[in-house]
Design a protein around this motif. Structure first.
Motif, short mmCIF file in Angstrom:
data_model
loop_
_atom_site.label_atom_id
_atom_site.label_comp_id
_atom_site.label_asym_id
_atom_site.label_seq_id
_atom_site.Cartn_x
_atom_site.Cartn_y
_atom_site.Cartn_z
N UNK A 20 8.05 32.48 4.46
CA UNK A 20 8.76 31.37 5.10
C UNK A 20 9.91 31.90 5.97
N UNK A 21 9.85 31.60 7.26
CA UNK A 21 10.87 31.98 8.22
C UNK A 21 11.21 30.78 9.10
N UNK A 22 12.36 30.83 9.74
CA UNK A 22 12.77 29.76 10.65
C UNK A 22 12.13 30.00 12.02
N UNK A 23 10.83 29.73 12.12
CA UNK A 23 10.12 29.91 13.38
C UNK A 23 9.26 28.68 13.63
N UNK A 24 8.78 28.55 14.87
CA UNK A 24 7.93 27.42 15.23
C UNK A 24 6.56 27.55 14.58
N UNK A 25 5.90 26.41 14.37
CA UNK A 25 4.55 26.41 13.83
C UNK A 25 3.61 27.25 14.68
N UNK A 26 3.82 27.23 16.00
CA UNK A 26 2.95 27.98 16.91
C UNK A 26 2.99 29.47 16.63
N UNK A 27 4.16 29.98 16.24
CA UNK A 27 4.27 31.41 15.95
C UNK A 27 3.45 31.76 14.71
N UNK A 28 3.51 30.91 13.69
CA UNK A 28 2.68 31.13 12.50
C UNK A 28 1.20 31.11 12.87
N UNK A 29 0.81 30.14 13.67
CA UNK A 29 -0.60 30.01 14.02
C UNK A 29 -1.08 31.20 14.85
N UNK A 30 -0.26 31.65 15.80
CA UNK A 30 -0.66 32.77 16.64
C UNK A 30 -0.79 34.05 15.82
N UNK A 31 0.19 34.30 14.93
CA UNK A 31 0.11 35.52 14.13
C UNK A 31 -1.05 35.46 13.15
N UNK A 55 -0.22 23.01 7.14
CA UNK A 55 -1.23 23.63 8.00
C UNK A 55 -2.65 23.35 7.50
N UNK A 56 -2.79 22.51 6.53
CA UNK A 56 -4.08 22.35 5.85
C UNK A 56 -5.20 21.92 6.78
N UNK A 57 -4.98 20.88 7.59
CA UNK A 57 -6.04 20.39 8.48
C UNK A 57 -6.46 21.49 9.45
N UNK A 58 -5.51 22.23 9.95
CA UNK A 58 -5.77 23.34 10.88
C UNK A 58 -6.62 24.41 10.20
N UNK A 59 -6.31 24.74 8.95
CA UNK A 59 -7.05 25.77 8.22
C UNK A 59 -8.46 25.30 7.88
N UNK A 64 -11.79 27.32 6.30
CA UNK A 64 -11.24 27.58 4.99
C UNK A 64 -11.58 26.43 4.03
N UNK A 65 -11.68 26.76 2.75
CA UNK A 65 -11.81 25.76 1.71
C UNK A 65 -10.54 25.77 0.86
N UNK A 66 -10.09 24.58 0.46
CA UNK A 66 -8.91 24.53 -0.40
C UNK A 66 -9.32 24.72 -1.84
N UNK A 228 2.78 25.72 -2.12
CA UNK A 228 1.83 26.16 -1.11
C UNK A 228 0.41 25.79 -1.54
N UNK A 229 -0.46 25.70 -0.57
CA UNK A 229 -1.88 25.53 -0.86
C UNK A 229 -2.55 26.88 -1.00
N UNK A 230 -3.63 26.90 -1.80
CA UNK A 230 -4.47 28.10 -1.92
C UNK A 230 -5.74 27.83 -1.13
N UNK A 231 -6.01 28.68 -0.14
CA UNK A 231 -7.17 28.49 0.73
C UNK A 231 -8.00 29.78 0.72
N UNK A 232 -9.29 29.62 0.90
CA UNK A 232 -10.19 30.77 0.86
C UNK A 232 -11.27 30.64 1.92
N UNK A 233 -11.57 31.78 2.55
CA UNK A 233 -12.69 31.85 3.48
C UNK A 233 -13.52 33.09 3.16
N UNK A 234 -14.82 32.94 3.22
CA UNK A 234 -15.75 34.02 2.87
C UNK A 234 -16.42 34.52 4.13
N UNK A 235 -16.60 35.83 4.23
CA UNK A 235 -17.25 36.43 5.39
C UNK A 235 -18.68 35.92 5.52
#
Length: 237
Positions: A20-31, A55-59, A64-66, A228-235
């Motif tokens: 958690x940092x004081x940055x815009x949502x866009x910075x999190x998404x880009x990184x 960020x859940x809908x975006x993920x 990703x699955x929650x 926080x949410x726990x999200x997972x994505x499989x290759x």
């Protein structure tokens, strides 16, 4: 600025935790886009992510699955209640039990867990201990006895990428000793052990449904810091 901590286990998995940092949502998404691209390129089995549920809908749109949600608790480690415990800590590095015995004890302690994450095979867990905690990993593996009977384990360490954030790789009580206040005592002793590793504060997390662990946090002076949410994505092939 590093917005995510990553633990990599060769080609098996990445464990990613949002910082958690004081940055815009866009910075999190880009990184995170860059991180996700690197994970895909390296062809790693799966990626498990802890991230703000905003960020859940975006993920989910990215595949990703929650899995569930977790809560984080924290406390400073300047002072730990000096209670006269009836439980004694033992370090695996002392050589009183074998590594495989510790693995079997770990398996017992995690049985019946209220956490929703899918459990890895114990062999994978023990390999992760060695890869994530380094060559002196046995110095972090503690088990606890009461009246000569082993009642639980904990694995205190300094969080990767920090010099003074205390964490527990795992903490648990054997099934037959649950509901007797053992967990609160083991957790309190472990906070003192973290001081020996030069930790200045502690951060612990658990599933939102693990009410027993949440009670332990609160009984030992920890305060709610985050969810926080726990999200997972499989290759995919």
């Amino acid at each position: 600025m590093n917005l995510f901590n990553i633990i990599k286990n060769k080609k098996q998995y990445w464990l990613v935790d949002q910082v958690k940092q004081e940055v815009d949502d866009m910075e999190y998404q880009q990184q995170f886009e860059q991180l996700l691209a690197a994970w895909n390129e390296e062809r790693v089995g799966y990626l498990s992510l802890l991230m703000d549920e905003a960020y859940e809908a975006w993920l989910l749109n990215k595949g990703f699955q929650k899995v569930s949600s977790i809560v984080e608790y924290t406390r400073e480690l300047i002072e730990i209640p000096n209670a006269k415990e009836t439980i004694l800590p033992h370090c695996l590095a002392e050589g009183l039990i074998k590594d495989e015995d510790y693995g079997a004890l770990y398996e017992r302690c995690r049985s019946g867990s209220a956490n929703k994450n899918v459990q890895q095979p114990i062999e994978t867990v023990m390999n992760s201990l060695q890869s994530e905690l380094g060559p002196n990993w046995q110095n972090h593996c503690y088990y606890f006895s009461q009246g000569g009977t082993i009642v639980g384990i904990s694995i205190p360490h300094i969080e990767m990428g920090t010099t003074d954030e205390g964490r527990l790789f795992y903490f648990g009580v054997v099934p037959e000793m649950r509901g007797k206040g053992i967990g609160t005592m083991i957790h309190r002793i472990t906070l003192s052990l973290l001081l020996q590793f030069q930790a200045k504060y502690y951060v612990g997390s658990t599933d939102v449904h693990n009410h027993h662990m949440i009670k332990i946090f609160e009984q030992n002076g920890c305060k709610l810091r985050d969810r926080k949410g726990i999200y997972k994505i499989v290759l995919t092939s």
